[in-house]
Design an enzyme around this catalytic site. Structure first.
Site, PDB file in Angstrom:
ATOM      1  N   MET A  30       0.843  -1.199   0.000  1.00 10.20           N
ATOM      2  CA  MET A  30       0.000   0.000   0.000  1.00 10.20           C
ATOM      3  C   MET A  30       0.876   1.247   0.000  1.00 10.20           C
ATOM      4  SD  MET A  30      -3.390  -0.985   2.098  1.00 10.20           S
ATOM      5  CE  MET A  30      -2.728  -0.813   3.743  1.00 10.20           C
ATOM      6  N   GLY A  31       2.156   1.084  -0.338  1.00 11.57           N
ATOM      7  CA  GLY A  31       3.034   2.243  -0.446  1.00 11.57           C
ATOM      8  C   GLY A  31       3.555   2.711   0.899  1.00 11.57           C
ATOM      9  N   LEU A  33       6.653   3.131   1.474  1.00  9.61           N
ATOM     10  CA  LEU A  33       7.576   1.992   1.601  1.00  9.61           C
ATOM     11  C   LEU A  33       8.624   2.223   2.678  1.00  9.61           C
ATOM     12  CD1 LEU A  33       8.146   1.054  -2.167  1.00  9.61           C
ATOM     13  CD2 LEU A  33       6.385   0.237  -0.578  1.00  9.61           C
ATOM     14  N   HIS A  37       9.053  -3.470   3.548  1.00  8.87           N
ATOM     15  CA  HIS A  37       8.632  -3.686   2.155  1.00  8.87           C
ATOM     16  C   HIS A  37       9.847  -3.968   1.274  1.00  8.87           C
ATOM     17  CE1 HIS A  37       5.449  -0.640   3.487  1.00  8.87           C
ATOM     18  NE2 HIS A  37       4.714  -1.678   3.124  1.00  8.87           N
ATOM     19  N   GLN A  61     -10.392  -2.316   2.180  1.00 10.51           N
ATOM     20  CA  GLN A  61      -9.974  -2.996   3.408  1.00 10.51           C
ATOM     21  C   GLN A  61      -9.885  -2.055   4.601  1.00 10.51           C
ATOM     22  OE1 GLN A  61      -6.236  -4.238   1.451  1.00 10.51           O
ATOM     23  NE2 GLN A  61      -5.235  -3.828   3.403  1.00 10.51           N
ATOM     24  N   GLY A 149       4.682 -10.260   4.096  1.00 12.76           N
ATOM     25  CA  GLY A 149       5.442 -10.145   5.335  1.00 12.76           C
ATOM     26  C   GLY A 149       4.758 -10.848   6.494  1.00 12.76           C
ATOM     27  N   LYS A 151       4.784  -9.826   9.343  1.00 11.43           N
ATOM     28  CA  LYS A 151       4.182  -8.755  10.152  1.00 11.43           C
ATOM     29  C   LYS A 151       2.659  -8.867  10.147  1.00 11.43           C
ATOM     30  CE  LYS A 151       3.554  -4.364  11.625  1.00 11.43           C
ATOM     31  NZ  LYS A 151       2.410  -3.927  10.877  1.00 11.43           N
ATOM     32  N   LEU A 186       8.505  -2.422  11.815  1.00  9.72           N
ATOM     33  CA  LEU A 186       8.315  -1.325  10.874  1.00  9.72           C
ATOM     34  C   LEU A 186       6.894  -1.373  10.342  1.00  9.72           C
ATOM     35  CD1 LEU A 186      11.607  -1.263   8.767  1.00  9.72           C
ATOM     36  CD2 LEU A 186      11.038  -0.048  10.861  1.00  9.72           C
ATOM     37  N   SER A 187       6.290  -0.193  10.230  1.00 12.64           N
ATOM     38  CA  SER A 187       4.940  -0.072   9.683  1.00 12.64           C
ATOM     39  C   SER A 187       4.814   1.307   9.064  1.00 12.64           C
ATOM     40  CB  SER A 187       3.913  -0.229  10.810  1.00 12.64           C
ATOM     41  OG  SER A 187       2.658   0.277  10.389  1.00 12.64           O
TER      42      SER A 187
HETATM   43  P1  AMP Z   1       1.325  -2.932   3.462  1.00  8.94           P
HETATM   44  O1  AMP Z   1       1.891  -1.867   2.591  1.00  8.94           O
HETATM   45  O2  AMP Z   1       1.227  -2.561   4.901  1.00  8.94           O
HETATM   46  O3  AMP Z   1       0.066  -3.544   2.904  1.00  8.94           O
HETATM   47  O4  AMP Z   1       2.389  -4.113   3.439  1.00  8.94           O
HETATM   48  C1  AMP Z   1       2.792  -4.687   2.223  1.00  8.94           C
HETATM   49  C2  AMP Z   1       3.556  -5.949   2.528  1.00  8.94           C
HETATM   50  O5  AMP Z   1       4.705  -5.633   3.314  1.00  8.94           O
HETATM   51  C3  AMP Z   1       2.714  -6.947   3.327  1.00  8.94           C
HETATM   52  O6  AMP Z   1       2.984  -8.254   2.857  1.00  8.94           O
HETATM   53  C4  AMP Z   1       3.234  -6.742   4.728  1.00  8.94           C
HETATM   54  O7  AMP Z   1       3.093  -7.878   5.550  1.00  8.94           O
HETATM   55  C5  AMP Z   1       4.695  -6.445   4.467  1.00  8.94           C
HETATM   56  N1  AMP Z   1       5.281  -5.731   5.600  1.00  8.94           N
HETATM   57  C6  AMP Z   1       4.795  -4.638   6.220  1.00  8.94           C
HETATM   58  N2  AMP Z   1       5.574  -4.310   7.270  1.00  8.94           N
HETATM   59  C7  AMP Z   1       6.572  -5.220   7.313  1.00  8.94           C
HETATM   60  C8  AMP Z   1       7.710  -5.438   8.173  1.00  8.94           C
HETATM   61  N3  AMP Z   1       7.969  -4.640   9.206  1.00  8.94           N
HETATM   62  N4  AMP Z   1       8.518  -6.480   7.897  1.00  8.94           N
HETATM   63  C9  AMP Z   1       8.266  -7.313   6.850  1.00  8.94           C
HETATM   64  N5  AMP Z   1       7.223  -7.163   6.013  1.00  8.94           N
HETATM   65  C10 AMP Z   1       6.396  -6.137   6.229  1.00  8.94           C
END
Ligand code: AMP
Length: 290
Positions: A30-31, A33, A37, A61, A149, A151, A186-187
């Protein structure tokens, strides 16, 4: 790296690779980054010939419109980072491209997989939105491998399930959670934490570490492991939304940790909703391979 906006552009761009039987990877995001990611993109780069990163903040979502509006967005920065990590294509569609007028089809998973943990807080719409958009992205890109991930542990379990159930011809790979030096996962949402709340956010990894420590000391009762984890959050002044020990595959609650359990936690810190998880024990071989 090229940025593509439409499904047709993606199909055209990937045709030569597909004809040449080059392996195609997809990393859905979802960017906003971050290194979590980028670790997925780097892994995709190392394992596949063509790396597609998708960037789409999926309205379907998000239950809370304020959360959707506050979600950080910076496509130019994301494009630079994705390219540096080795992406060949960035698929950044508009909402209208993925959900054109007349769109009515949803992918719905049933049972504890989607009702537990995040489903209990965010409602059934959340995983319906995730499952629908991931199915669409897999159909658009038709990758050999898609990377996710740990996560978002529940998301990975749900996606493995839907790939198996719908016979989707893709391998799902799950990469470990990337963390800050103090343990915070990380988030993209972490940028919204002010300094004091950033410090309090350590409650989540502290809870997971406490459960892991208690398990390492021989404790096997989920109630006791959960109590240790909750107690570790108290000094930070953070209450979990949920803190649960579940079976890593079915996500059903466990009362005694036999081989392994997933400790999953969610909490709102300074108005920002954070989730994290950790596997404790040693899982047996995966029971069902898609
Ligand atoms: P998102 O942009 O939050 O939808 O995440 C995109 C992908 O990155 C998903 O598969 C997440 O599980 C993964 N992801 C997000 N945060 C982390 C992290 N801290 N470590 C590893 N993968 C991550």
């Amino acid at each position: 790296m090229r940025t593509l906006r439409t499904v047709a552009q993606v199909r055209t761009a990937l045709r030569p690779a597909r004809r040449a039987e080059r392996t195609i990877a997809l990393v859905p995001t979802m960017g906003a980054l971050h290194a979590g990611h980028l670790a997925l993109v780097e892994r995709a780069r190392a394992e596949c010939d063509e790396v597609v990163v998708s960037l789409f903040v999926n309205p379907a979502q998000f239950g809370d419109p304020d959360d959707l509006a506050a979600y950080p967005r910076d496509e130019d920065r994301d494009a630079v980072l994705a390219a540096e990590a080795g992406a060949d294509l960035l698929f950044a569609p508009s909402a209208e491209e993925l959900y054109p007028p007349g769109f009515v089809t949803q992918v719905t998973l049933g049972g504890p997989l989607v009702e537990a943990l995040e489903g209990s807080r965010r409602g059934p719409e959340h995983f319906r939105g995730v499952a629908t958009v991931v199915t669409k992205l897999l159909n658009v890109v038709q990758p050999d491998v898609a990377f996710f991930g740990q996560k978002d542990a529940q998301q990975t379990v749900a996606i493995r399930r839907l790939v198996a159930d719908l016979n989707l011809p893709v391998r799902i790979e799950v990469a470990p959670t990337v963390r800050e030096p103090d343990g915070l996962a990380l988030s993209s949402r972490n940028v919204r934490l002010v300094a004091a709340d950033r410090a309090r956010a350590r409650a989540l990894p502290a809870a997971l570490a406490a459960a892991a420590d208690a398990h390492a000391s021989g404790e096997r009762e989920a109630a006791a492991l959960g109590s240790s984890a909750r107690a570790a959050m108290t000094p930070f002044g953070v209450e979990p939304e949920y803190l649960a020990l579940v079976d890593p595959e079915s996500l059903a609650p466990v009362t005694t940790v036999e081989s392994a359990a997933l400790v999953a936690v969610a909490a709102i810190v300074g108005g920002v909703r954070l989730i994290d998880n950790q596997l404790i024990g040693t899982p047996g071989p995966r029971r069902r391979q898609p």
